[in-house]
Design an enzyme around this catalytic site. Sequence first.
Site, short mmCIF file in Angstrom:
data_model
loop_
_atom_site.label_atom_id
_atom_site.label_comp_id
_atom_site.label_asym_id
_atom_site.label_seq_id
_atom_site.Cartn_x
_atom_site.Cartn_y
_atom_site.Cartn_z
N TYR A 332 34.32 27.49 41.24
CA TYR A 332 34.91 27.83 39.94
C TYR A 332 33.99 27.31 38.85
CZ TYR A 332 39.09 28.47 42.81
OH TYR A 332 39.97 28.88 43.77
N HIS A 343 39.79 33.16 38.86
CA HIS A 343 39.30 33.50 40.20
C HIS A 343 37.97 32.78 40.44
CE1 HIS A 343 42.23 36.51 41.38
NE2 HIS A 343 42.12 37.09 40.19
N LYS A 374 33.53 38.37 45.02
CA LYS A 374 32.69 37.22 44.77
C LYS A 374 31.26 37.56 45.17
CE LYS A 374 36.62 34.45 46.33
NZ LYS A 374 37.34 34.61 45.09
#
Length: 396
Positions: A332, A343, A374
């Site tokens: 993060y 997210h 991601k």
Amino acid sequence: MQPDGELRGDGVHVGGDARQRFYDSGGYGRPLGGNAISLTPLEAAHLLFRGDLGAVTVGGEALGFEAFFVHAAAAGDRFAVRFLVYSDLRDRGFYLSPTREGWPGHNRLAGTNADFIVYERGASPPDGDVAHRLRVVGERESIPAAEIDGTTLAIVDEESDLTYFETRTADPTGETDYGPPTDLPGVLLEDRVVVWDAPTDLYDRGFYGRPLSGRAATIDGALQLSLLEAAFLAERGALRLDETLALAGAAGDAERSDGVGTDGTGGGASGADEADDEGSDDAEGAADAIRRRGRAVEGDRFDRRLRVYADLRERAIVPKTGFKFGADFRTYLHVETVEDLPHSEHLVRVIEPDHAFVPRELSLDVRLAGGVRKRMVFALTDASSIDYRSVARITP
């Protein structure tokens, strides 16, 4: 009528108006004197395949596409897989220069392991803007991790399908502004540390650990830390081990290690031989005890993961376990509160610098990261350095 070529040494000589026809208008080959050009066998095969070249004479025999393709493939150099990639990118509208001494753009490949320079659409050799420095890899070849640095990988599988991966050096930075408190008392358990009365913001703002809670919980403030989190905090003077409770726990471990577990069965040793060291009111001693416990449960890999964890925290990034995604960490970049958690942006896998990927392994990691929105990052880690490599699937 299409011109013919002749194999001379390692190039295919084409005369007539070849320069205007092939080099100037299509970026094929390299100019010779006058209007003649020299093509690599790969370029010549592609022109034969398109019907733009009539034949190539080899040893006095004129060969069409099929015969010339077999002849060139027999010479090796991964000709078949390179041809598939070359043809695919040409069909997509790109000009390509092969990495051969003297060919256009060759000097722009210094320091890479690329097979081709791929120019931006509308740009041509030798001075056009570069879209990709492309490396062709067969499904059964290996890819040294240290070499996935700025090249685009074109992976050819056993059914001749193509998958493209963009690779680049990464320099991750975050914006999480949190400094943990000092002198937190913790208890070292088998593979984690519990802080019984943790300050609220350690989890809520720093996103350290996980609360020990439930509907029937009778205590507040208990926080379970992973060994990585605990070692990091202890190394920075934020965590000490409560000596009394730690020694009591170690004594219980010693009793079980004598052969009787709590369920009456044979019990495994869980660090009883370190009992004298694992309880420490000193942060340095606590860090050492936690690191030794980490090595006991995970081996040398623990130290590599701890180096990456600490480096990410120093970059103002919050790393949390990536177990659910098959990675070491999810990260993060900006955490204000856990209640308003964004997210995670990356999956990070820690590997040694001499690691070599098989394409299936790389594809699995990148596909999974992309599937959960991601980007995949590999942390190449040894005792003295960490280099980050970012990989993502692309469509040229």
